[in-house]
Design a protein around this motif. Structure first.
Motif, mmCIF file in Angstrom:
data_model
loop_
_atom_site.group_PDB
_atom_site.id
_atom_site.type_symbol
_atom_site.label_atom_id
_atom_site.label_comp_id
_atom_site.label_asym_id
_atom_site.label_seq_id
_atom_site.Cartn_x
_atom_site.Cartn_y
_atom_site.Cartn_z
ATOM 1 N N GLY A 12 -3.221 3.816 24.765
ATOM 2 C CA GLY A 12 -2.692 3.187 23.558
ATOM 3 C C GLY A 12 -3.017 4.023 22.335
ATOM 4 N N MET A 13 -2.008 4.411 21.580
ATOM 5 C CA MET A 13 -2.190 5.263 20.396
ATOM 6 C C MET A 13 -2.088 4.488 19.082
ATOM 7 S SD MET A 13 -2.909 8.222 21.570
ATOM 8 C CE MET A 13 -2.803 9.202 20.068
ATOM 9 N N GLY A 14 -1.881 3.182 19.172
ATOM 10 C CA GLY A 14 -1.794 2.371 17.965
ATOM 11 C C GLY A 14 -1.063 1.080 18.265
ATOM 12 N N ALA A 15 -1.162 0.132 17.357
ATOM 13 C CA ALA A 15 -0.520 -1.167 17.563
ATOM 14 C C ALA A 15 -0.379 -1.878 16.230
ATOM 15 C CB ALA A 15 -1.347 -2.025 18.521
ATOM 16 N N TYR A 16 0.489 -2.888 16.206
ATOM 17 C CA TYR A 16 0.546 -3.763 15.037
ATOM 18 C C TYR A 16 0.722 -5.192 15.510
ATOM 19 C CZ TYR A 16 5.645 -4.033 15.578
ATOM 20 O OH TYR A 16 6.900 -4.270 16.069
ATOM 21 N N SER A 17 0.362 -6.129 14.645
ATOM 22 C CA SER A 17 0.436 -7.556 14.951
ATOM 23 C C SER A 17 0.778 -8.316 13.677
ATOM 24 C CB SER A 17 -0.917 -8.051 15.493
ATOM 25 O OG SER A 17 -0.925 -9.459 15.662
ATOM 26 N N PRO A 18 1.636 -9.345 13.782
ATOM 27 C CA PRO A 18 2.285 -9.853 14.995
ATOM 28 C C PRO A 18 3.493 -9.007 15.384
ATOM 29 C CG PRO A 18 2.994 -11.129 13.093
ATOM 30 C CD PRO A 18 1.950 -10.178 12.595
ATOM 31 N N ARG A 68 -4.005 -15.153 9.996
ATOM 32 C CA ARG A 68 -3.441 -14.951 8.669
ATOM 33 C C ARG A 68 -2.013 -14.436 8.785
ATOM 34 N NH1 ARG A 68 -8.970 -13.905 7.658
ATOM 35 N NH2 ARG A 68 -8.890 -11.825 8.545
ATOM 36 N N ASP A 69 -1.209 -14.733 7.764
ATOM 37 C CA ASP A 69 0.204 -14.350 7.792
ATOM 38 C C ASP A 69 0.406 -12.847 7.664
ATOM 39 O OD1 ASP A 69 1.040 -16.964 8.074
ATOM 40 O OD2 ASP A 69 1.256 -17.297 5.921
ATOM 41 N N GLU A 70 -0.563 -12.133 7.135
ATOM 42 C CA GLU A 70 -0.395 -10.699 6.900
ATOM 43 C C GLU A 70 -0.269 -9.929 8.212
ATOM 44 O OE1 GLU A 70 -3.845 -9.632 4.710
ATOM 45 O OE2 GLU A 70 -5.235 -10.249 6.278
ATOM 46 N N VAL A 71 0.282 -8.731 8.097
ATOM 47 C CA VAL A 71 0.425 -7.821 9.232
ATOM 48 C C VAL A 71 -0.810 -6.931 9.310
ATOM 49 C CG1 VAL A 71 1.744 -5.882 10.162
ATOM 50 C CG2 VAL A 71 2.929 -7.824 9.101
ATOM 51 N N ALA A 72 -1.279 -6.662 10.511
ATOM 52 C CA ALA A 72 -2.347 -5.688 10.728
ATOM 53 C C ALA A 72 -1.791 -4.547 11.570
ATOM 54 C CB ALA A 72 -3.541 -6.324 11.418
ATOM 55 N N ASP A 81 1.332 -6.966 3.551
ATOM 56 C CA ASP A 81 2.283 -8.076 3.628
ATOM 57 C C ASP A 81 3.531 -7.734 4.424
ATOM 58 O OD1 ASP A 81 3.553 -6.376 1.874
ATOM 59 O OD2 ASP A 81 3.479 -7.735 0.158
ATOM 60 N N SER A 82 3.611 -6.517 4.953
ATOM 61 C CA SER A 82 4.699 -6.091 5.827
ATOM 62 C C SER A 82 4.165 -4.985 6.721
ATOM 63 C CB SER A 82 5.884 -5.566 5.014
ATOM 64 O OG SER A 82 5.515 -4.370 4.321
ATOM 65 N N ARG A 102 13.429 -1.854 11.142
ATOM 66 C CA ARG A 102 14.074 -3.156 10.993
ATOM 67 C C ARG A 102 13.848 -3.730 9.598
ATOM 68 N NH1 ARG A 102 13.109 -3.940 16.876
ATOM 69 N NH2 ARG A 102 10.925 -4.459 16.484
ATOM 70 N N GLU A 103 12.637 -3.576 9.078
ATOM 71 C CA GLU A 103 12.363 -4.046 7.721
ATOM 72 C C GLU A 103 13.226 -3.325 6.697
ATOM 73 O OE1 GLU A 103 7.631 -5.313 8.196
ATOM 74 O OE2 GLU A 103 8.186 -3.502 7.106
ATOM 75 N N ASP A 104 13.356 -1.997 6.876
ATOM 76 C CA ASP A 104 14.176 -1.224 5.938
ATOM 77 C C ASP A 104 15.632 -1.650 6.003
ATOM 78 O OD1 ASP A 104 11.906 0.100 5.173
ATOM 79 O OD2 ASP A 104 12.362 1.954 6.264
#
Length: 430
Positions: free
Chosen positions: A226-232, A324-328, A388-389, A422-424
């Motif tokens: 694993g080289m990285g991840a984000y949640s959720p 929490r609602d924030e992204v990590a 926040d994103s 997708r955000e962009d």
């Protein structure tokens, strides 16, 4: 209470950080730990493979909860042996841990219970494996996934897109003699990781993440741990999560309970989001690494309370775990040469500078040498930030990465790239 945390990686550093914040904690011990974990726990010179030594320590230090981080001690039955002396353990016993310890066991369970997963064959010889490839051929291709049956630290998988690739993987797998493997169909879709707590009877979702297994940008190169991840994982819709729980995870927990092997701990379901709905890729019987780092960055509660309730069979008495609602987002800094033979001993500096900007740097393959922090393994640091994103968390994480002085290290520069795109696109449409 006194708690013993088993493990030495970035996952265990993240767990130690959260466990240390609990008002219920007296002393946190970690074995074997690492220099980062030492900031939160008392490091113990204890080999997790020596179950008698672990049990003696648990008795001597009046440990009230053992948290097992990595998969190997679980597959080897450490949780069973500690539970035998009446001490709660967060982590499944040997039989339930076969979900990760044997790919074939899991695939057979899926077939028996009707869990959606890829079509597969179990093989025990090179010739038998080569013969199975005909079932995956079509339109001049041979797309399949070849998985070593046992534990392989996230690297025992080959995604073959041609007959030549598949045959080469099979030859490598059986080059050293007898082996076991699973060959399964290649599933189309996007991957997501779903984490579920289980006390053997009750279960509760514990967040989602998206991992980046390939070593290179754009998901190229060899598989890694694993080289990285984000949640959720935004790609995992609420509908697909509920389907995965109802069609995949809960039937698995029920099947193990019916077989007399109740699952106690966190069950990590690797999912492929196909056109037909979520399908199981594989199970892990512990928090992922680096997924644990992003989950702990978002978790909003007392981790000791939650893990102890799981270990004692009281999960149903707790409210739903909060995040929490924030992204990590976390970026793994690895030693040059990984996932092959990593270059160890490289000096590491600038961690305090990186954390001064709000990020958190979880240590994995590190050790102290002559008073200096140096690398000691393949995956060395997990630089984690929130926002926040996904784009904001990504920017914060890479700003922290750039403050770290690790000349013999490297990282991917595109963690979270799918969701950023997708955000962009969503912003442009708006």
């Amino acid at each position: 209470m006194n708690i013993l945390l088993i493990g030495s990686g970035g996952r265990e550093h993240a767990l130690a950080w959260r466990l240390a914040q609990s008002p219920r904690l007296d002393t946190l011990f970690a074995a074997p730990g690492n220099p980062g974990i030492a900031a939160h726990a008392t490091i113990v010179d204890l080999d997790p493979a020596d179950h008698r030594a672990v049990i003696d320590f648990v008795r001597r230090q009046q440990i009230g909860l053992v948290v097992v981080g990595p998969e190997a001690p679980l597959v080897e039955g450490l949780a069973d042996n500690v539970r035998a002396i009446g001490v709660p353990v967060f982590g499944p016993g040997r039989e339930a841990a076969r979900l990760e310890g044997s790919k074939g066991f899991t695939k057979d369970l899926c077939a028996r219970v009707g869990i959606p997963t890829a079509r597969y064959f179990r093989v025990t010889s090179r010739d038998g494996a080569l013969a199975c490839l005909d079932d995956f051929a079509g339109d001049g291709t041979c797309r399949c996934v070849i998985k070593a049956d046992g534990l392989a630290a996230g690297k025992g998988v080959t995604v073959a897109m041609s007959r030549d690739e598949a045959e080469a993987a099979i030859r490598d797998l059986f080059a050293s003699g007898p082996a076991e493997a699973v060959i399964e169909e290649f599933l189309e879709g996007e991957e997501a990781s779903l984490f579920v707590l289980s006390d053997g009877t009750s279960s509760a979702s514990f967040g989602s993440a998206q991992d980046h297994k390939r070593v290179g940008d754009g998901d190229t190169g060899a598989n890694t741990g694993g080289m990285g991840a984000y949640s959720p994982a935004a790609c995992l819709s609420a509908e697909d999560e509920e389907r995965a729980l109802g069609e995949i995870v809960r039937p698995t927990i029920d099947a193990l309970a019916a077989a007399g092997s109740p699952y106690v701990g966190v069950l990590y379901a690797g999912l492929m989001l196909t056109a037909d709905g979520p399908k199981l890729i594989e199970y892990n019987v512990r928090f992922g690494d680096p997924e644990c780092q992003v989950l702990m960055a978002r978790f909003d509660g007392d981790l000791v309370e939650v893990l102890l309730a799981v270990a004692e069979g009281r999960l149903a008495d707790l409210p739903t775990p909060r995040f929490r609602d924030e992204v990590a987002l976390t970026v793994v800094m690895a030693a040059r040469g990984y996932p092959g033979t990593p270059e160890t001993g490289g000096p590491i500096g600038g961690i305090a500078h990186a954390e001064a900007g709000g990020a958190r740097v979880f240590q994995a393959g590190t050790r102290m040498q002559d008073g200096e922090l140096v690398s000691s393994g393949g995956r060395v640091l997990a630089v984690t930030a929130t926002g926040d994103s996904v784009r904001a968390a990504q920017a914060a994480a890479y700003a922290a990465v750039d403050r770290i002085d690790f000349p013999t290290g490297f990282c991917r520069r595109d963690i979270g790239w799918r969701e950023v795109a997708r955000e962009d696109n969503s912003t442009h449409r708006a």
